[in-house]
Design an enzyme around this catalytic site. Structure first.
Site, PDB file in Angstrom:
ATOM      1  N   ASP A 113      -2.994   1.941  13.393  1.00 62.73           N
ATOM      2  CA  ASP A 113      -2.290   1.936  12.105  1.00 62.73           C
ATOM      3  C   ASP A 113      -3.098   1.431  10.909  1.00 62.73           C
ATOM      4  O   ASP A 113      -2.572   1.394   9.791  1.00 62.73           O
ATOM      5  CB  ASP A 113      -1.002   1.118  12.238  1.00 62.73           C
ATOM      6  CG  ASP A 113      -1.258  -0.290  12.812  1.00 62.73           C
ATOM      7  OD1 ASP A 113      -2.285  -0.905  12.456  1.00 62.73           O
ATOM      8  OD2 ASP A 113      -0.427  -0.759  13.609  1.00 62.73           O
ATOM      9  N   HIS A 127      -8.523   2.905  20.425  1.00 62.86           N
ATOM     10  CA  HIS A 127      -7.668   4.080  20.621  1.00 62.86           C
ATOM     11  C   HIS A 127      -7.665   5.018  19.414  1.00 62.86           C
ATOM     12  O   HIS A 127      -6.786   5.866  19.287  1.00 62.86           O
ATOM     13  CB  HIS A 127      -6.234   3.648  20.959  1.00 62.86           C
ATOM     14  CG  HIS A 127      -6.118   3.018  22.317  1.00 62.86           C
ATOM     15  ND1 HIS A 127      -5.098   2.166  22.658  1.00 62.86           N
ATOM     16  CD2 HIS A 127      -6.918   3.091  23.406  1.00 62.86           C
ATOM     17  CE1 HIS A 127      -5.265   1.769  23.913  1.00 62.86           C
ATOM     18  NE2 HIS A 127      -6.363   2.309  24.385  1.00 62.86           N
ATOM     19  N   SER A 243      -0.920  -7.952  23.166  1.00 56.95           N
ATOM     20  CA  SER A 243      -1.078  -6.801  24.060  1.00 56.95           C
ATOM     21  C   SER A 243      -0.666  -7.202  25.472  1.00 56.95           C
ATOM     22  O   SER A 243      -1.004  -8.291  25.934  1.00 56.95           O
ATOM     23  CB  SER A 243      -2.528  -6.311  24.081  1.00 56.95           C
ATOM     24  OG  SER A 243      -2.691  -5.309  25.079  1.00 56.95           O
ATOM     25  N   ILE A 269       4.131 -12.133  23.559  1.00 54.84           N
ATOM     26  CA  ILE A 269       5.507 -12.401  23.982  1.00 54.84           C
ATOM     27  C   ILE A 269       5.790 -11.491  25.171  1.00 54.84           C
ATOM     28  O   ILE A 269       5.758 -10.283  25.043  1.00 54.84           O
ATOM     29  CB  ILE A 269       6.513 -12.138  22.848  1.00 54.84           C
ATOM     30  CG1 ILE A 269       6.177 -13.031  21.643  1.00 54.84           C
ATOM     31  CG2 ILE A 269       7.938 -12.408  23.324  1.00 54.84           C
ATOM     32  CD1 ILE A 269       7.024 -12.773  20.408  1.00 54.84           C
ATOM     33  N   GLY A 270       6.027 -12.111  26.334  1.00 59.97           N
ATOM     34  CA  GLY A 270       6.272 -11.333  27.541  1.00 59.97           C
ATOM     35  C   GLY A 270       5.040 -11.325  28.446  1.00 59.97           C
ATOM     36  O   GLY A 270       3.956 -11.739  28.040  1.00 59.97           O
ATOM     37  N   LEU A 286       2.794 -13.904  16.618  1.00 65.22           N
ATOM     38  CA  LEU A 286       1.445 -14.042  16.027  1.00 65.22           C
ATOM     39  C   LEU A 286       1.510 -14.431  14.558  1.00 65.22           C
ATOM     40  O   LEU A 286       0.688 -15.211  14.086  1.00 65.22           O
ATOM     41  CB  LEU A 286       0.688 -12.722  16.204  1.00 65.22           C
ATOM     42  CG  LEU A 286       0.445 -12.360  17.672  1.00 65.22           C
ATOM     43  CD1 LEU A 286       0.048 -10.906  17.813  1.00 65.22           C
ATOM     44  CD2 LEU A 286      -0.612 -13.273  18.262  1.00 65.22           C
TER      45      LEU A 286
END
Ligand code: ZN
Length: 305
Positions: A113, A127, A243, A269-270, A286
């Site tokens: 982005d 990417h 990530s 997170i996760g 973040l």
């Protein structure tokens, strides 16, 4: 859009600060978690597209199916204005500040982005980016804005219909069932693209045009993968931000850094694929923790914004 998380603890902020302090050659890898705080959704977070039943287009589908390409470009065209209106977050600016202060040696992003660029960083885009369009037949590439203009010129009625739509919030009366997707793609009623919709072809060879991003099912170009791997092997610290490291190309990097003796840490997170590998794992937003690190201890880094 951003999964729930408590504000960062003093302990976590201090641990991350110490991580920056003790490294001399730090590589930072950022992922979708950076962009979710800017309103660009994530594929894999608890609230992400995979959890809500959306499956992103694969490279194979894009290359084989004209219908898939039409659908992709129709949605992507519709979502472009909103996608490009997203602004960098406090986390993007904090990283740019750390970079400017010489605290980050090399930055790699999985995001397509360009939000890091707009905050003042220049990461390796592992990417690729949606801001460039590339011909899959001859490799000719050009600016996405130009492509948007070509699409508009080829499909004036369709473009006008999209531009007159008020996107609203997903689920609202004004959304027309449209929903923003992580790659700038947007969910849109099939009648808008099924008939009478033309995609520009390569002006050099007439070939198939694709955003210059690595879709699911495709490989990271070798020179790019090599540069990232070299940085991972040569650093003394490797930090992952936002990530889950679900793609092999990203997981390999932190594994390589770990194996060559670098310190490793993850803020996400996760769960991530490398939770068992790293000594320091922090669950935090973040945009909250990175600006705090800037003002901790001896770092006291002036913010770029
Ligand atoms: Zn071409």
């Amino acid at each position: 859009m951003v999964p729930d998380s408590d504000p960062p603890s003093l302990k976590d902020t201090d641990s991350l600060y110490q991580f920056f302090e003790s490294s001399t050659k730090l590589v930072v890898l950022t992922g979708a978690g950076m962009s979710t705080e800017c309103g660009i959704p994530d594929y894999r977070s608890p609230n992400g597209a995979y959890s809500t039943g959306f499956r992103p287009i694969t490279h194979q589908e894009f290359v084989r199916s004209k219908r898939a390409r039409r659908r992709y470009w129709a949605r992507s065209y519709a979502g472009w204005r909103k996608f490009t209106a997203a602004q960098p977050s406090a986390a993007h600016y904090a990283l740019a500040s750390l970079e400017k202060a010489g605290r980050i040696n090399f930055m790699i992003t999985q995001n397509v982005d360009r939000l890091h660029h707009r905050a003042g960083s220049n990461p390796l885009e592992i990417h690729g980016t949606v801001y460039t369009v590339i011909c899959i037949d001859c490799g000719y590439s050009f600016c996405r804005n130009l492509f948007q203009e070509e699409l508009k010129a080829l499909n004036p009625k369709w473009a006008a219909a999209i531009e007159s739509l008020d996107h609203g919030n997903p689920g609202s009366d004004k959304s027309f069932g449209m929903k923003q997707r992580p790659d700038g793609d947007i969910e849109i009623d099939e009648k808008f693209w099924e008939e009478d919709y033309t995609i520009p072809t390569c002006q050099k060879c007439g070939g198939v045009l694709k955003p210059d991003v690595v879709f699911f099912g495709d490989n990271v170009p070798k020179d790019r993968a090599d540069r990232a791997m070299e940085a991972a092997r040569e650093c003394d610290a490797f930090l992952v931000l936002g990530s889950a490291l679900m793609t092999m190309s990203a997981y390999r990097l932190i594994k390589a850094a770990h194996e060559s003796g670098a310190a490793t840490a993850i803020v996400n997170i996760g769960v991530t694929r490398a939770d068992d590998l790293v000594p320091l794992k922090i669950n935090a937003r973040l945009g909250e923790i990175l600006p705090r690190v800037l003002h901790t201890g001896s770092l006291s880094i002036p913010a770029v914004r």
